[in-house]
Write an enzyme that holds these catalytic residues in place. Structure first.
Site, short mmCIF file in Angstrom:
data_model
loop_
_atom_site.label_atom_id
_atom_site.label_comp_id
_atom_site.label_asym_id
_atom_site.label_seq_id
_atom_site.Cartn_x
_atom_site.Cartn_y
_atom_site.Cartn_z
N GLY A 12 0.86 -1.18 0.00
CA GLY A 12 0.00 0.00 0.00
C GLY A 12 0.89 1.23 0.00
O GLY A 12 2.04 1.19 -0.44
N VAL A 81 -0.34 -12.81 4.14
CA VAL A 81 0.31 -13.00 5.44
C VAL A 81 -0.74 -13.46 6.45
O VAL A 81 -1.82 -12.87 6.55
CB VAL A 81 0.94 -11.68 5.94
N GLU A 170 -17.11 11.05 1.16
CA GLU A 170 -16.58 10.98 -0.21
C GLU A 170 -17.40 9.99 -1.05
O GLU A 170 -17.66 10.22 -2.22
CB GLU A 170 -15.10 10.57 -0.19
N GLN A 318 -1.44 10.14 3.91
CA GLN A 318 -0.42 11.18 4.06
C GLN A 318 0.65 10.73 5.06
O GLN A 318 1.86 10.78 4.78
CB GLN A 318 -1.13 12.44 4.55
N LYS A 378 -7.25 18.46 -4.48
CA LYS A 378 -7.44 17.01 -4.30
C LYS A 378 -6.70 16.26 -5.41
O LYS A 378 -6.03 15.27 -5.18
CB LYS A 378 -8.95 16.69 -4.34
P1 FAD Z 1 -3.00 0.36 2.44
O1 FAD Z 1 -2.70 1.46 1.50
O2 FAD Z 1 -4.42 -0.01 2.63
O3 FAD Z 1 -2.19 -0.92 1.95
C1 FAD Z 1 -2.19 -2.17 2.60
C2 FAD Z 1 -1.72 -3.23 1.62
O4 FAD Z 1 -1.53 -4.47 2.30
C3 FAD Z 1 -2.71 -3.51 0.49
O5 FAD Z 1 -2.04 -3.59 -0.73
C4 FAD Z 1 -3.34 -4.84 0.88
O6 FAD Z 1 -3.77 -5.61 -0.23
C5 FAD Z 1 -2.17 -5.53 1.59
N1 FAD Z 1 -2.58 -6.55 2.56
C6 FAD Z 1 -3.53 -6.44 3.51
N2 FAD Z 1 -3.59 -7.57 4.25
C7 FAD Z 1 -2.67 -8.40 3.75
C8 FAD Z 1 -2.24 -9.72 4.09
N3 FAD Z 1 -2.78 -10.38 5.11
N4 FAD Z 1 -1.25 -10.27 3.36
C9 FAD Z 1 -0.68 -9.61 2.31
N5 FAD Z 1 -1.05 -8.37 1.96
C10 FAD Z 1 -2.03 -7.77 2.66
N6 FAD Z 1 -6.18 9.14 3.64
C11 FAD Z 1 -5.72 10.35 3.28
O7 FAD Z 1 -4.61 10.74 3.72
N7 FAD Z 1 -6.43 11.17 2.45
C12 FAD Z 1 -7.61 10.79 1.89
O8 FAD Z 1 -8.23 11.54 1.14
C13 FAD Z 1 -8.12 9.49 2.22
N8 FAD Z 1 -9.27 9.05 1.66
C14 FAD Z 1 -9.68 7.77 1.88
C15 FAD Z 1 -10.81 7.30 1.19
C16 FAD Z 1 -11.24 5.98 1.36
C17 FAD Z 1 -12.42 5.48 0.57
C18 FAD Z 1 -10.55 5.14 2.29
C19 FAD Z 1 -11.01 3.71 2.51
C20 FAD Z 1 -9.44 5.61 3.00
C21 FAD Z 1 -8.99 6.91 2.80
N9 FAD Z 1 -7.84 7.42 3.45
C22 FAD Z 1 -7.36 8.67 3.13
C23 FAD Z 1 -7.07 6.58 4.42
C24 FAD Z 1 -5.89 5.92 3.71
O9 FAD Z 1 -6.35 5.25 2.55
C25 FAD Z 1 -5.15 4.93 4.61
O10 FAD Z 1 -4.77 5.59 5.79
C26 FAD Z 1 -3.91 4.39 3.89
O11 FAD Z 1 -4.30 3.61 2.78
C27 FAD Z 1 -3.02 3.56 4.80
O12 FAD Z 1 -1.91 3.11 4.08
P2 FAD Z 1 -1.28 1.67 4.37
O13 FAD Z 1 -0.06 1.57 3.52
O14 FAD Z 1 -1.14 1.48 5.84
O15 FAD Z 1 -2.39 0.64 3.89
#
Ligand code: FAD
Length: 405
Positions: A12, A81, A170, A318, A378
């Site tokens: 992610g 995982v 949103e 962010q 945005k």
């Molecule tokens: P993610 O980006 O969700 O990535 C996690 C990754 O891990 C994914 O690829 C997933 O497939 C993988 N994964 C999960 N479980 C497993 C597993 N067991 N084994 C292997 N892989 C796995 N934040 C903002 O800052 N601004 C915004 O405008 C905003 N809008 C949003 C709108 C929506 C609809 C949503 C749902 C969230 C929004 N957010 C926003 C929040 C933001 O998306 C999250 O905080 C952010 O994605 C977190 O990043 P991350 O890398 O921790 O997780």
């Protein structure tokens, strides 16, 4: 000589940012890097509301991970995982096991239903590409079958959104954009469609600037959204929610129920014995897990404490991306046997909440923005995220290039 092995879990925002930085700083001889992700693609979690409402095709919100990887330095494993054993430095996948010297946990968040009866089984959450396209198809199916003999019922055209946080608002913006088209396609009058947003707090977007919140609410109400504030979902059944406001209870029949009021960290965190609050770990300033000097936890699985008032920053893309930068820098230091690790300091530039294609609200560098300025910001934020992970070519392939419309 045996190279240290860095394993990154999750592609992610947090995981990919760590990876793309790391593959720039670390040479082939310094370390072996392995990236593990459930799918062979990355999705823009912050764009999933478009895919769920059907205003953007899901292929626009995802891209192939292999295209971002420097294959001389990084091995990609598609796998899920299940658990991490930090005593043995092992990651257990559904069909495999991996050892590591350094681990980055960036598995993102999951929907949290707080034990509300029937909610998990009977509602949708906007959490992945798979979930988003299921929601889009489900909604379209309700419209497509509305006139089918023997199936006509108004609850087919009722959509309940539980939670008026960023995700809920949103999504409401997008779905109100989509409804007129669905109505045209399936010969339905727009006034037959009901969109109800149920929010337990007295206002949407808790804690956000009240003028902007009023603006957003008025805009969405003008597009047909009915807000039920101070109202909580008590139970969810197949095709209905029971909501409560004060002493009063009401059953709302709706074939589509979207839950967007709760997120938690990944359940892998709970299964792996970390001290956590709903799958989130309060990490050390250098982003390592307490007591585990070779394990970093970043993104939605981590909690970042705001030093000024001891509150927790809400998890955002962010912060996840900024953590990725610090995490990569600190891993590079560890590989080079340096001990002066950097402390993570979030730099909150603001946030923008879109309300569909034609409006948005936000605070950017402390200034309130609405309308076309907010929409422009945005798109800049969305494109910047792509640029940070995959450079200009990714922006040209997947970016929102119509900046001014
Ligand atoms: P993610 O980006 O969700 O990535 C996690 C990754 O891990 C994914 O690829 C997933 O497939 C993988 N994964 C999960 N479980 C497993 C597993 N067991 N084994 C292997 N892989 C796995 N934040 C903002 O800052 N601004 C915004 O405008 C905003 N809008 C949003 C709108 C929506 C609809 C949503 C749902 C969230 C929004 N957010 C926003 C929040 C933001 O998306 C999250 O905080 C952010 O994605 C977190 O990043 P991350 O890398 O921790 O997780």
């Amino acid at each position: 000589l045996l190279k240290p092995k860095i394993v990154i879990l999750g592609a992610g925002y947090a995981g990919l940012m760590t990876l793309t930085r790391l593959q720039k700083t670390i040479s082939v001889n310094e370390a072996e890097i392995v990236l593990v992700n459930k799918h062979d693609y990355h999705y823009e979690t912050t764009w999933l509301h478009h895919a769920a409402a059907g205003t953007l095709h899901h292929d626009r919100v995802r891209f192939n991970i292999n295209n971002l990887i420097d294959r001389n330095k990084v091995k990609f494993i598609q796998g899920t995982v299940v658990e991490i054993n930090t005593d043995k430095n092992k990651v257990i996948l559904e069909n495999d096991e991996l050892s590591y010297d350094y681990l980055v946990i960036a598995l993102g968040g999951e929907s949290e239903t707080f034990g509300i009866k029937g909610l998990k089984e009977n509602s949708f959450a906007i959490v992945s590409v798979n979930a988003a396209r299921k929601i889009r198809n489900h909604i379209e199916y309700q419209f497509a079958t509305y006139h089918t003999e023997g199936e006509k019922s108004d609850d087919k055209l009722t959509i309940v959104v539980g939670g008026a946080g960023f995700t809920g608002m949103e999504f409401l913006g997008e779905i109100t954009d989509r409804i007129p088209k669905l109505c045209r396609d399936y010969d339905i009058e727009e006034n037959q469609v009901k969109i109800i947003c149920v929010e337990a707090a007295d206002s949407p977007l808790a804690g956000f600037d009240s003028d902007l919140v009023k603006y957003a609410m008025a805009y969405l109400e003008g597009r047909g959204v009915q807000f039920k504030l101070g109202t909580r979902i008590k139970e969810c059944k197949q095709g209905a929610v029971i909501v409560q406001s004060g002493e009063e209870e009401e059953e709302i029949k709706a074939k589509t129920i979207i839950w967007s009021a709760g997120v938690r960290g990944n359940s892998v965190i709970d299964r792996s014995g970390f001290e956590a609050n709903k799958g989130r770990v309060i990490v050390q300033p250098d982003l390592r897990a307490p007591g585990k000097d070779n394990v970093f936890i970043i993104g939605d699985c981590s909690i970042v404490v705001n030093k000024t008032d001891n509150s927790h920053y809400p998890p955002t893309a962010q912060i996840a991306m900024q953590q990725g930068v610090t995490c990569a820098a600190n891993l590079t230091k560890l590989i080079r046997k340096k001990s002066d690790l950097e402390a993570f300091v979030p730099n909150i530039r603001g946030s923008v909440c879109s309300l569909g294609e034609n409006d948005a609200i936000g605070i950017v560098y402390g200034k309130k923005v609405v309308g076309s300025r907010a929409l422009f910001m945005k798109k800049v934020i969305d494109n910047r995220a792509l640029y940070m992970m995959g450079g200009a070519s990714l922006v040209f392939k997947k970016g929102k290039l119509n900046l001014f419309s």
